[in-house]
Design an enzyme around this catalytic site. Structure first.
Site, PDB file in Angstrom:
ATOM      1  CD  GLU A  54      -3.351  -8.676  -9.481  1.00 49.58           C
ATOM      2  OE1 GLU A  54      -4.075  -7.670  -9.471  1.00 49.58           O
ATOM      3  OE2 GLU A  54      -2.291  -8.761  -8.837  1.00 49.58           O
ATOM      4  CE  LYS A  56       1.244  -9.865  -8.591  1.00 50.60           C
ATOM      5  NZ  LYS A  56       1.280  -8.814  -7.576  1.00 50.60           N
ATOM      6  CE  LYS A 116      -3.488  -4.107  -8.987  1.00 52.29           C
ATOM      7  NZ  LYS A 116      -2.880  -5.358  -8.519  1.00 52.29           N
ATOM      8  CD  GLU A 165      -3.259   0.181  -5.209  1.00 55.14           C
ATOM      9  OE1 GLU A 165      -3.726  -0.798  -5.822  1.00 55.14           O
ATOM     10  OE2 GLU A 165      -2.070   0.522  -5.274  1.00 55.14           O
ATOM     11  CG  ASN A 186      -1.091  -1.914  -2.358  1.00 55.26           C
ATOM     12  OD1 ASN A 186      -0.624  -2.834  -1.676  1.00 55.26           O
ATOM     13  ND2 ASN A 186      -0.764  -1.726  -3.622  1.00 55.26           N
ATOM     14  CD  GLU A 216      -6.021  -2.772  -4.005  1.00 55.72           C
ATOM     15  OE1 GLU A 216      -4.901  -2.558  -4.491  1.00 55.72           O
ATOM     16  OE2 GLU A 216      -6.978  -2.018  -4.210  1.00 55.72           O
ATOM     17  CB  SER A 217      -0.610  -6.016  -1.206  1.00 49.23           C
ATOM     18  OG  SER A 217      -0.519  -5.480  -2.488  1.00 49.23           O
TER      19      SER A 217
END
Length: 261
Positions: A54, A56, A116, A165, A186, A216-217
């Site tokens: 990503e 970010k 995103k 998600e 997530n 994710e995360s």
């Protein structure tokens, strides 16, 4: 009110304004609108690592992550590292991103690009296509089942992949439908910002096998991926781990080499 509610309220205002500024016909005339898309889903199915890296700059939970890098270098670095796809945050107010970031990433690499974003309107899906995205993200927590159906079917008409998600079982049950390609779990609780890989593990058995599973995360090391692979996960979205370094491409390269060793 949690952060997701705040973002969604602001997003509705922002999209209403954007629609007034740039008509749909203008988006459809974009050079990139006719571009053949690249499938992130098939890349993940055929990959050993499954990394989606990503771009970010900051986030509501961590404030500034990295403001000093340009998107072009990050995109090229990720592509050289051999990631499956790149996620580009386009939200300005909370994440410091923009659609220009997507455009720059598109000009800099041939990776599948995920826009995103907090999508609440079909207009944003047209934007994604016009600015060179291959994949859109839909967040179950801010959408009804009808929204998810409408937006995912619309995205498929534009040849975009759809990553949906979810954060919990309830969101998962309302969301599963044939117009999705990937189901992302997530691991971050958006109310508390706590992160736990247990979320991905618990929901894995409830995700039908026709979807590519993405976690994710909170994926900050090789062990996390090795821990999740037996649960059927083929995609791993990694943002902060690479972005907090001076050279995200180099850290992604090291990460993937170690993972595939």
């Amino acid at each position: 009110m949690n952060i997701l509610d705040k973002i969604t309220i602001d997003k509705r205002k922002e999209v209403a304004l954007r629609k007034e500024l740039i008509p749909i016909s203008q988006l459809e005339q974009s050079v990139l609108f006719e571009r053949p898309t690249v499938s992130l889903t098939s890349n993940l199915k055929n990959s050993k690592s499954g990394i989606i890296a990503e771009h970010k700059r900051r986030s509501p939970s961590k404030s500034v992550i990295n403001n000093g890098l340009n998107v072009q270098d990050v995109a090229k670095g990720y592509e050289n590292a051999g990631v499956c796809g790149m996620s580009v945050l386009t939200d300005g107010k909370y994440f410091g991103g923009s659609l220009d970031d997507l455009l720059t990433a598109r000009a800099s690499c041939n990776l599948p690009l995920l826009r995103k974003e907090f999508i609440i309107d079909e207009y944003q899906i047209l934007e994604a296509k016009a600015y060179g995205a291959d994949v859109i993200l839909l967040i179950a927590a801010i959408l009804t089942r009808d929204n998810i159906k409408q937006f995912s079917q619309f995205a498929k008409q534009l040849n975009l992949d759809v990553l949906l998600e979810v954060h919990n079982e309830e969101e998962l049950h309302k969301s599963v439908m044939p117009s999705l390609d990937m189901l992302g779990v997530n691991n971050r609780n958006l109310k508390t910002f706590d992160v736990s890989l247990e979320t991905s593990k618990q929901l894995s058995t409830l995700i039908p096998d026709d979807f590519v599973k993405v976690s994710e995360s909170g994926i900050s090391n090789i062990n996390a991926i090795k821990e999740l692979q037996p649960y059927g996960y083929q995609g791993f979205l990694i943002g902060e781990n690479f972005m907090k370094t001076d050279n995200p491409g180099a850290s992604a390269t090291d990460f993937i080499k170690t993972l595939e060793a």
